[in-house]
Design an enzyme around this catalytic site. Structure first.
Site, short mmCIF file in Angstrom:
data_model
loop_
_atom_site.label_atom_id
_atom_site.label_comp_id
_atom_site.label_asym_id
_atom_site.label_seq_id
_atom_site.Cartn_x
_atom_site.Cartn_y
_atom_site.Cartn_z
CG ASP A 43 5.95 12.74 -0.62
OD1 ASP A 43 5.76 11.57 -0.25
OD2 ASP A 43 5.67 13.72 0.07
CD GLU A 44 8.45 9.31 2.95
OE1 GLU A 44 9.55 9.29 3.53
OE2 GLU A 44 7.37 9.48 3.55
CG ASP B 135 10.74 13.51 2.26
OD1 ASP B 135 9.78 13.49 1.47
OD2 ASP B 135 10.62 13.79 3.47
#
Length: 358
Positions: free
Chosen positions: A106-107, A10
């Site tokens: 983003d993850e 993350d």
């Protein structure tokens, strides 16, 4: 059975961190990426860690964020830049495995049970990934390492920013017993409060109930609760995971009674939805409006398009048109929501009709 090695990576305050990296004048300062507080006001997409110290968080109205921090800097999103960085991060992931399940820009989950470099240690791989992101992209990421997706995701959030948390196989069940119920999959504020009123505060409390009891109380999700408190999560990392729908909704502190108030709130919700569509790189062909009235009666209305859409103007305008079709006069509304679905290509054309000769 082979014990899986799952990493959840993350990125830390992703949008804000990219802005601080690219623009030195933002470094060390409280910034938010999102809508401006001017006029009707926007919504915070991401807050830097300097801003989070003031209690500012994602999805908060920009006007409220400004009240919490007078020196707050508002930055317009640059989604093209975030997509480019996200691709660079995934290129780093692919050095170790092709079993990558992106959850957003983003993850992502990574299954490194068998890694390309034959390192063998998921912890060592997570360290190398974090270091590569730091050295090559000048950004930081947090990682969680464990035997399943659920625990790995929770672990990645435990030592942010720039954290690395490992939950060993023999620690998983004890970890789940201590976990607060609000951290469980599918448990929002309302469900968490319901659980706490029933004396269910942790995984250990849930573990005392039978599977049938959990299903009776919480529906199908009860099956998941029963398994996960015992450390069982058989969900695989899915490289081609398909998102069925994406949306946002808001329950208001007071009932909305005028169309102007409703349209103002729809604008805010549409902004959140458009941002999420951009984040997940999706467009949909069906817009659904959800309305819950003060008496808890709930209705939905939808409209489909031939071409996929994802822009803020179309989403907001469509939601407002659907609202008008419900005759929103002399009503009290406590919740509004907008969802996009039917992702993918254009709709197939309707079957051709041949004129009858008779």
């Amino acid at each position: 059975m082979t014990v899986r090695k799952i990493i959840h990576v993350d990125m830390d305050a992703f949008y804000a961190s990219v802005e601080q990296r690219d623009f030195p004048e933002y470094r060390g300062k409280p910034i938010v990426v999102g809508g401006s507080p001017e006029g009707r006001g926007g919504v915070v997409a991401t807050a830097s860690y300097e801003a989070r110290k003031y209690g500012i968080r994602s999805a908060m109205p920009s006007k409220r964020a400004q009240q919490l921090c007078a020196d707050l800097i508002f930055v317009r999103p640059r989604f093209a830049a975030y997509k480019e960085v996200s691709q660079q991060v995934r290129d780093i992931f692919r050095r170790y495995t092709d079993l990558i399940e992106p959850l957003s820009l983003d993850e992502a989950y990574l299954d490194v049970t068998e890694d390309k470099r034959h390192i063998g240690s998921a912890i060592a791989i997570a360290r190398e990934i974090k270091q590569a992101i730091r050295d090559e992209l000048q950004l930081t990421a947090s990682a969680g390492v464990s035997v399943n997706k659920f625990v790995a995701k929770i672990a990645s959030d435990m030592q942010k920013p720039d954290g690395l948390t490992f939950i060993a196989p023999e620690q998983v069940e004890g970890f789940m017993e201590k976990l607060p119920v609000e951290k469980f999959f599918g448990v929002g504020k309302v469900t968490a409060e319901k659980m706490k009123r029933m004396g269910l505060h942790t995984g250990a409390d849930l573990k005392k109930l039978s599977e049938n009891n959990l299903v009776q109380l919480f529906g199908k999700t009860g099956h998941f609760y029963y398994n996960i408190v015992r450390g069982i999560d058989r969900r695989e990392v899915q490289p081609h995971r398909e998102t069925k729908s994406l949306g946002a909704e808001d329950t208001f502190a007071y009932d909305l009674t005028t169309v102007e108030e409703m349209n103002t709130e729809l604008d805010k919700i549409a902004l959140t939805v458009a941002g999420r569509l951009e984040k997940y790189q999706l467009k949909g062909r069906t817009v659904t409006l959800k309305i819950k009235y003060s008496d808890f009666r709930q209705i939905t209305r939808n409209q489909s398009f031939f071409h996929p859409i994802g822009d803020l103007a179309t989403i907001a305008a469509t939601a407002k048109q659907l609202l008008l079709k419900t005759d929103p006069v002399d009503v009290k509304i406590r919740l509004l929501g907008i969802t996009l679905s039917n992702f993918g290509d254009e709709a197939p054309p309707p079957p051709s009709q041949q004129l009858s000769l008779f």
